[in-house]
Design an enzyme around this catalytic site. Structure first.
Site, PDB file in Angstrom:
ATOM      1  N   GLY A   1       0.814  -1.264   0.096  1.00  0.00           N
ATOM      2  CA  GLY A   1      -0.074  -0.085  -0.023  1.00  0.00           C
ATOM      3  C   GLY A   1       0.637   1.021  -0.427  1.00  0.00           C
ATOM      4  N   GLU A   2       0.263   1.965   0.612  1.00  0.00           N
ATOM      5  CA  GLU A   2       1.080   3.756   0.865  1.00  0.00           C
ATOM      6  C   GLU A   2       2.340   3.653   2.092  1.00  0.00           C
ATOM      7  OE1 GLU A   2       1.983   5.288  -1.072  1.00  0.00           O
ATOM      8  OE2 GLU A   2       0.813   5.048  -3.228  1.00  0.00           O
ATOM      9  N   SER A   3       3.051   3.172   1.901  1.00  0.00           N
ATOM     10  CA  SER A   3       3.836   2.934   3.929  1.00  0.00           C
ATOM     11  C   SER A   3       4.224   4.170   4.687  1.00  0.00           C
ATOM     12  CB  SER A   3       5.486   2.883   3.073  1.00  0.00           C
ATOM     13  OG  SER A   3       6.271   3.097   3.123  1.00  0.00           O
TER      14      SER A   3
ATOM     15  N   CYS B   1       6.102  -5.663  -0.062  1.00  0.00           N
ATOM     16  CA  CYS B   1       5.678  -4.615  -0.836  1.00  0.00           C
ATOM     17  C   CYS B   1       6.289  -3.369   0.706  1.00  0.00           C
ATOM     18  CB  CYS B   1       5.676  -4.147  -1.746  1.00  0.00           C
ATOM     19  SG  CYS B   1       5.452  -2.986  -2.803  1.00  0.00           S
TER      20      CYS B   1
ATOM     21  N   ARG C   1      13.119   2.480  -0.602  1.00  0.00           N
ATOM     22  CA  ARG C   1      12.044   2.483  -1.120  1.00  0.00           C
ATOM     23  C   ARG C   1      11.411   2.571  -2.443  1.00  0.00           C
ATOM     24  NH1 ARG C   1       7.939   7.198   2.064  1.00  0.00           N
ATOM     25  NH2 ARG C   1       9.008   8.250   1.104  1.00  0.00           N
TER      26      ARG C   1
ATOM     27  N   ILE D   1       5.337  -3.734  -7.587  1.00  0.00           N
ATOM     28  CA  ILE D   1       4.817  -2.562  -7.966  1.00  0.00           C
ATOM     29  C   ILE D   1       5.552  -1.612  -6.989  1.00  0.00           C
ATOM     30  CG2 ILE D   1       3.336  -1.730  -8.260  1.00  0.00           C
ATOM     31  CD1 ILE D   1       1.723  -4.351  -8.714  1.00  0.00           C
ATOM     32  N   ARG D   2       6.627  -0.543  -7.858  1.00  0.00           N
ATOM     33  CA  ARG D   2       7.105   0.713  -7.120  1.00  0.00           C
ATOM     34  C   ARG D   2       7.591   0.002  -5.733  1.00  0.00           C
ATOM     35  NH1 ARG D   2       2.927   4.273  -5.168  1.00  0.00           N
ATOM     36  NH2 ARG D   2       4.538   5.374  -4.262  1.00  0.00           N
TER      37      ARG D   2
ATOM     38  N   HIS E   1       4.679  -8.484  -4.817  1.00  0.00           N
ATOM     39  CA  HIS E   1       3.414  -9.135  -3.815  1.00  0.00           C
ATOM     40  C   HIS E   1       3.470 -10.367  -4.107  1.00  0.00           C
ATOM     41  CE1 HIS E   1       1.977  -5.284  -3.884  1.00  0.00           C
ATOM     42  NE2 HIS E   1       3.002  -4.244  -4.790  1.00  0.00           N
TER      43      HIS E   1
ATOM     44  N   GLU F   1       0.683 -12.561  -3.463  1.00  0.00           N
ATOM     45  CA  GLU F   1      -1.050 -12.435  -3.134  1.00  0.00           C
ATOM     46  C   GLU F   1      -1.218 -12.082  -4.338  1.00  0.00           C
ATOM     47  OE1 GLU F   1      -0.368  -8.231  -3.287  1.00  0.00           O
ATOM     48  OE2 GLU F   1       1.079  -9.410  -2.324  1.00  0.00           O
TER      49      GLU F   1
END
Length: 205
Positions: free
Chosen positions: A57-59, A89, A121, A150-151, A186, A188
């Protein structure tokens, strides 16, 4: 602990929650284990589970939400009681002792500081530079594991008690420290349940 009452929690403040819930259910089925997957949004939910997954998500946002909800210190206590934790992630970022960013340098974002690792990050670039790569993860057997990046962060350095378990082009993208696992990618977002199965086996022990 009997497997019939096994409960796995997915931190449900923000991020890829449903995908981890689905994958954990598939891993239960694959291992022929009985159990349930709960959304963890508060301290009471944390008390009901034996293992915790921290999704991507957005850490920075997730770190602030962990602080304001009181879950930051509660998850530290949870992990320090040797209960298994998996971070993927930005979950890896939240587990790290120190976090760097290519643009801003060292960040002051709230993290759990449970793993003796320093991460960078967005190490592989922004959203548009997402990619997939077949990875070798010995813990999961000979068959390669599809890593979805992803990022994603990367582990820059690690302490003596942290074991690197996967590399990509010489960079560390998955680590294990006793009861805690973290991946840059990821798992998942694939149809491969092996990493979640490995995590569930840690919980059954």
């Amino acid at each position: 602990m009997s497997n019939s009452n096994m409960r796995i929690g997915v931190l449900a403040l923000q991020g890829a929650i449903e995908e981890h819930v689905s994958m954990t259910k598939l891993a239960f089925k694959s291992l022929k284990l009985e159990g349930e997957v709960l959304w963890v949004k508060n301290l009471e939910h944390l008390e009901e589970i034996q293992g915790l997954i921290i999704p991507g998500g957005e850490s920075t946002v997730m770190g602030r939400l962990l602080e304001t909800s009181g879950l930051l210190s509660a998850i530290k206590k949870f992990a320090n009681e040797s209960k298994p934790v998996l971070g993927t992630c930005s979950g890896m970022v939240l587990l790290a002792k120190e976090v760097y960013d290519r643009v801003v340098g060292k960040t002051s974002q709230p993290t759990l500081k449970l793993m003796d690792i320093t991460v960078e990050r967005n190490a592989f670039g922004r959203q548009g530079e997402s990619f997939e790569e077949d990875l070798e993860i010995q813990l999961l057997g000979e068959k390669k594991f599809k890593g979805v990046f992803i990022r994603s962060p990367v582990v820059q350095s690690l302490g003596d008690n942290v074991k690197p378990i996967c590399y990509l082009n010489g960079r560390i993208v998955a680590v294990q420290q006793q009861n805690i696992l973290a991946t840059s990618f990821h798992p998942e977002l694939t149809d491969d349940t092996r990493l979640h199965e490995f995590f569930l086996k840690k919980v059954t022990k």
